[in-house]
Scaffold this active site. Structure first.
Site, PDB file in Angstrom:
ATOM      1  N   GLN A 123     -67.637 -39.414 -38.236  1.00  0.00           N
ATOM      2  CA  GLN A 123     -66.896 -39.211 -37.012  1.00  0.00           C
ATOM      3  C   GLN A 123     -67.761 -40.049 -36.142  1.00  0.00           C
ATOM      4  O   GLN A 123     -67.468 -40.073 -34.846  1.00  0.00           O
ATOM      5  CB  GLN A 123     -67.031 -37.556 -36.365  1.00  0.00           C
ATOM      6  CG  GLN A 123     -66.386 -36.609 -37.537  1.00  0.00           C
ATOM      7  CD  GLN A 123     -66.579 -35.136 -37.179  1.00  0.00           C
ATOM      8  OE1 GLN A 123     -65.959 -34.747 -36.097  1.00  0.00           O
ATOM      9  NE2 GLN A 123     -67.556 -34.414 -37.780  1.00  0.00           N
ATOM     10  N   HIS A 129     -63.210 -41.712 -36.271  1.00  0.00           N
ATOM     11  CA  HIS A 129     -63.026 -41.773 -35.005  1.00  0.00           C
ATOM     12  C   HIS A 129     -63.426 -43.014 -34.272  1.00  0.00           C
ATOM     13  O   HIS A 129     -63.315 -43.280 -32.904  1.00  0.00           O
ATOM     14  CB  HIS A 129     -64.036 -40.589 -34.112  1.00  0.00           C
ATOM     15  CG  HIS A 129     -63.526 -39.283 -34.369  1.00  0.00           C
ATOM     16  ND1 HIS A 129     -64.310 -38.173 -34.330  1.00  0.00           N
ATOM     17  CD2 HIS A 129     -62.367 -38.909 -35.218  1.00  0.00           C
ATOM     18  CE1 HIS A 129     -63.481 -37.266 -34.630  1.00  0.00           C
ATOM     19  NE2 HIS A 129     -62.520 -37.543 -34.939  1.00  0.00           N
TER      20      HIS A 129
HETATM   21  C1  BJW Z   1     -78.118 -31.733 -35.945  1.00  0.00           C
HETATM   22  C2  BJW Z   1     -79.179 -32.127 -35.529  1.00  0.00           C
HETATM   23  C3  BJW Z   1     -80.094 -32.843 -36.326  1.00  0.00           C
HETATM   24  C4  BJW Z   1     -77.905 -31.468 -33.884  1.00  0.00           C
HETATM   25  N1  BJW Z   1     -80.043 -32.552 -37.764  1.00  0.00           N
HETATM   26  N2  BJW Z   1     -77.956 -31.485 -37.351  1.00  0.00           N
HETATM   27  C5  BJW Z   1     -56.003 -26.972 -30.912  1.00  0.00           C
HETATM   28  C6  BJW Z   1     -56.714 -26.305 -32.286  1.00  0.00           C
HETATM   29  C7  BJW Z   1     -56.676 -27.605 -33.309  1.00  0.00           C
HETATM   30  C8  BJW Z   1     -56.826 -28.712 -32.856  1.00  0.00           C
HETATM   31  C9  BJW Z   1     -56.340 -29.086 -31.593  1.00  0.00           C
HETATM   32  C10 BJW Z   1     -56.264 -28.213 -30.658  1.00  0.00           C
HETATM   33  N3  BJW Z   1     -55.710 -28.879 -29.660  1.00  0.00           N
HETATM   34  C11 BJW Z   1     -55.852 -30.387 -29.715  1.00  0.00           C
HETATM   35  C12 BJW Z   1     -56.542 -30.286 -31.199  1.00  0.00           C
HETATM   36  C13 BJW Z   1     -56.685 -31.790 -31.634  1.00  0.00           C
HETATM   37  C14 BJW Z   1     -57.905 -32.131 -31.049  1.00  0.00           C
HETATM   38  C15 BJW Z   1     -59.017 -31.327 -31.339  1.00  0.00           C
HETATM   39  O1  BJW Z   1     -59.513 -31.128 -32.372  1.00  0.00           O
HETATM   40  N4  BJW Z   1     -59.373 -30.726 -30.292  1.00  0.00           N
HETATM   41  C16 BJW Z   1     -60.355 -29.736 -30.107  1.00  0.00           C
HETATM   42  C17 BJW Z   1     -61.436 -29.941 -28.929  1.00  0.00           C
HETATM   43  C18 BJW Z   1     -59.983 -28.341 -30.332  1.00  0.00           C
HETATM   44  N5  BJW Z   1     -58.132 -33.295 -32.001  1.00  0.00           N
HETATM   45  C19 BJW Z   1     -57.581 -34.609 -31.763  1.00  0.00           C
HETATM   46  O2  BJW Z   1     -56.855 -34.689 -30.985  1.00  0.00           O
HETATM   47  C20 BJW Z   1     -57.952 -35.592 -32.844  1.00  0.00           C
HETATM   48  N6  BJW Z   1     -56.550 -36.031 -33.318  1.00  0.00           N
HETATM   49  C21 BJW Z   1     -55.668 -35.395 -33.731  1.00  0.00           C
HETATM   50  O3  BJW Z   1     -55.893 -34.405 -33.970  1.00  0.00           O
HETATM   51  O4  BJW Z   1     -54.563 -36.479 -34.077  1.00  0.00           O
HETATM   52  C22 BJW Z   1     -53.470 -35.635 -34.421  1.00  0.00           C
HETATM   53  C23 BJW Z   1     -52.527 -35.571 -33.756  1.00  0.00           C
HETATM   54  C24 BJW Z   1     -52.341 -36.673 -32.779  1.00  0.00           C
HETATM   55  C25 BJW Z   1     -51.228 -36.841 -31.857  1.00  0.00           C
HETATM   56  C26 BJW Z   1     -50.169 -35.777 -31.903  1.00  0.00           C
HETATM   57  C27 BJW Z   1     -50.528 -34.505 -32.648  1.00  0.00           C
HETATM   58  C28 BJW Z   1     -51.516 -34.441 -33.707  1.00  0.00           C
HETATM   59  C29 BJW Z   1     -58.808 -36.709 -32.334  1.00  0.00           C
HETATM   60  C30 BJW Z   1     -60.110 -36.273 -32.101  1.00  0.00           C
HETATM   61  C31 BJW Z   1     -60.994 -37.257 -31.404  1.00  0.00           C
HETATM   62  C32 BJW Z   1     -62.508 -37.126 -31.152  1.00  0.00           C
HETATM   63  N7  BJW Z   1     -63.159 -37.863 -30.476  1.00  0.00           N
HETATM   64  C33 BJW Z   1     -64.406 -37.491 -30.103  1.00  0.00           C
HETATM   65  C34 BJW Z   1     -64.714 -38.728 -28.998  1.00  0.00           C
HETATM   66  C35 BJW Z   1     -64.976 -40.088 -29.761  1.00  0.00           C
HETATM   67  C36 BJW Z   1     -65.364 -40.854 -28.626  1.00  0.00           C
HETATM   68  C37 BJW Z   1     -66.743 -40.742 -28.166  1.00  0.00           C
HETATM   69  O5  BJW Z   1     -67.820 -40.583 -28.935  1.00  0.00           O
HETATM   70  O6  BJW Z   1     -66.924 -41.164 -26.975  1.00  0.00           O
HETATM   71  O7  BJW Z   1     -65.104 -37.751 -31.281  1.00  0.00           O
HETATM   72  S1  BJW Z   1     -64.660 -36.070 -29.329  1.00  0.00           S
HETATM   73  C38 BJW Z   1     -66.253 -35.983 -30.176  1.00  0.00           C
HETATM   74  O8  BJW Z   1     -66.604 -34.912 -31.093  1.00  0.00           O
HETATM   75  C39 BJW Z   1     -66.727 -37.281 -30.967  1.00  0.00           C
HETATM   76  C40 BJW Z   1     -67.226 -36.475 -32.265  1.00  0.00           C
HETATM   77  O9  BJW Z   1     -66.951 -37.552 -33.387  1.00  0.00           O
HETATM   78  C41 BJW Z   1     -66.652 -35.133 -32.350  1.00  0.00           C
HETATM   79  C42 BJW Z   1     -67.249 -34.287 -33.123  1.00  0.00           C
HETATM   80  O10 BJW Z   1     -68.571 -33.938 -32.870  1.00  0.00           O
HETATM   81  P1  BJW Z   1     -69.532 -33.720 -33.734  1.00  0.00           P
HETATM   82  O11 BJW Z   1     -70.177 -34.864 -34.305  1.00  0.00           O
HETATM   83  O12 BJW Z   1     -69.280 -32.366 -34.554  1.00  0.00           O
HETATM   84  O13 BJW Z   1     -70.896 -33.422 -32.556  1.00  0.00           O
HETATM   85  P2  BJW Z   1     -71.395 -31.997 -32.100  1.00  0.00           P
HETATM   86  O14 BJW Z   1     -72.193 -32.478 -30.655  1.00  0.00           O
HETATM   87  O15 BJW Z   1     -70.183 -31.093 -31.407  1.00  0.00           O
HETATM   88  O16 BJW Z   1     -72.295 -31.229 -32.921  1.00  0.00           O
HETATM   89  C43 BJW Z   1     -73.507 -31.775 -33.394  1.00  0.00           C
HETATM   90  C44 BJW Z   1     -74.178 -30.887 -34.639  1.00  0.00           C
HETATM   91  O17 BJW Z   1     -75.172 -31.443 -35.072  1.00  0.00           O
HETATM   92  C45 BJW Z   1     -74.330 -29.531 -34.047  1.00  0.00           C
HETATM   93  O18 BJW Z   1     -73.646 -28.579 -35.214  1.00  0.00           O
HETATM   94  C46 BJW Z   1     -75.855 -29.340 -34.244  1.00  0.00           C
HETATM   95  O19 BJW Z   1     -76.100 -28.212 -34.674  1.00  0.00           O
HETATM   96  C47 BJW Z   1     -76.214 -30.475 -35.166  1.00  0.00           C
HETATM   97  N8  BJW Z   1     -77.299 -31.245 -34.869  1.00  0.00           N
HETATM   98  N9  BJW Z   1     -79.297 -32.101 -34.110  1.00  0.00           N
HETATM   99  C48 BJW Z   1     -78.955 -31.852 -38.277  1.00  0.00           C
HETATM  100  N10 BJW Z   1     -81.316 -33.468 -36.063  1.00  0.00           N
END
Ligand code: BJW
Length: 244
Positions: free
Chosen positions: A101, A119
């Site tokens: 991601q 992503h």
């Molecule tokens: C460690 C550590 C160490 C720390 N060792 N571990 C309602 C319900 C369900 C879904 C949705 C909803 N409303 C909307 C949606 C869909 C939406 C979504 O999921 N929203 C949620 C907020 C609810 N998703 C989307 O829109 C996606 N598209 C989609 O669904 O398309 C289908 C569709 C399209 C059109 C119409 C209809 C359907 C797109 C998602 C795009 C995500 N983009 C981002 C930004 C990228 C750009 C940028 O970087 O600027 O991607 S958001 C951000 O979060 C980024 C990441 O890839 C993503 C995930 O984050 P991640 O990697 O999990 O990081 P953290 O910080 O959250 O967690 C870090 C973890 O590491 C923690 O657990 C720590 O414990 C751990 N950690 N240090 C090991 N040393």
């Protein structure tokens, strides 16, 4: 789910690994949802949606320019977890797919090849008029024109924003359906569709392992949890797999 079942009882041929911001935290890139969140005073929805980009392209370009600059600093390098996954890919006799991601290029730099940036990539841009994609290691802004079609102010980061479809979902689901082991590293399980991959893999018969500092929102779906920093847990886990 048979929680008592252990990985060593399973025949493992095909592996899918999903990584999130936690794996790059040990390289000095901040995570999204930690206390010291990356967003520098910006709410996610102010910068990571197509609507935000239309409303204030300057702010969004500045945000990604800042992060691109940070990624290219000499101090930011792949850590032992990125290196271990590249090593796993080189030495694993079965199918192996790494889905990240993360928009950084640390897996690429570590040598991973069968890699999907679901992503997008911070070091890529595309033109919203002609669709041309290109590498980008400098600042971009509305003053720049597309090198291919010459349209003004049409360039944007090649990042999948909220509401946009992540890349290569068909390939990812095909691999999840066929995998025997699903490994999730350093992702909080907040963002879909990635947060749903574990359920898909487990329903398809895979054994699922989570490596994280703390339990994620989807922890309950995994058979096994390994707590700790990715730079320590991933090399040890990879060693176990390669010694099987
Ligand atoms: C460690 C550590 C160490 C720390 N060792 N571990 C309602 C319900 C369900 C879904 C949705 C909803 N409303 C909307 C949606 C869909 C939406 C979504 O999921 N929203 C949620 C907020 C609810 N998703 C989307 O829109 C996606 N598209 C989609 O669904 O398309 C289908 C569709 C399209 C059109 C119409 C209809 C359907 C797109 C998602 C795009 C995500 N983009 C981002 C930004 C990228 C750009 C940028 O970087 O600027 O991607 S958001 C951000 O979060 C980024 C990441 O890839 C993503 C995930 O984050 P991640 O990697 O999990 O990081 P953290 O910080 O959250 O967690 C870090 C973890 O590491 C923690 O657990 C720590 O414990 C751990 N950690 N240090 C090991 N040393």
């Amino acid at each position: 789910m048979p929680k008592h079942e252990k990985m060593h009882n399973r025949v493992i041929r095909n592996i899918v690994v999903l990584t999130g911001a936690g794996i790059s935290a040990d390289s000095g890139i901040q995570t999204f949802r930690g206390a010291d969140g990356l967003w520098c005073g910006h709410r996610v929805q102010d910068v990571a949606t197509p609507e935000a980009f239309r409303a204030d392209p300057h702010l969004v370009h500045e945000f990604y320019n800042m992060r691109r600059k940070q990624l290219l600093e000499p101090a930011i390098r792949p850590n032992s977890a990125h290196v271990a996954l590249a090593d796993l890919e080189r030495n694993w006799p079965g199918e192996y797919l790494l889905v990240t991601q993360n928009i950084d290029d640390l897996h690429d730099r570590a040598g991973s090849k069968n890699l999907i940036h679901m992503h997008g990539e911070l070091l890529r841009i595309f033109c919203t008029k002609c669709g041309q994609k290109s590498d980008c290691r400098t600042d971009i802004g509305t003053q720049h024109s597309c090198e291919n079609c010459a349209a003004p102010a049409t360039l944007r980061p090649d990042i999948v924003w909220f509401g946009e479809m992540p890349y290569r979902m068909d390939d990812i689901y095909d691999a999840l359906s066929a995998c025997d082991l699903f490994v999730s590293i350093g992702t909080s399980g907040n963002v879909y569709p990635a947060a749903g991959f574990v359920s898909h893999a487990v329903m398809s018969g895979a054994y699922a392992v989570e490596l994280n500092l703390e339990p994620s929102l989807t922890s309950g779906a995994f058979h096994e949890h390994i707590a700790g920093r990715a730079a320590e847990t991933v090399p040890a886990f990879v060693k176990t797999l390669l010694e099987r």
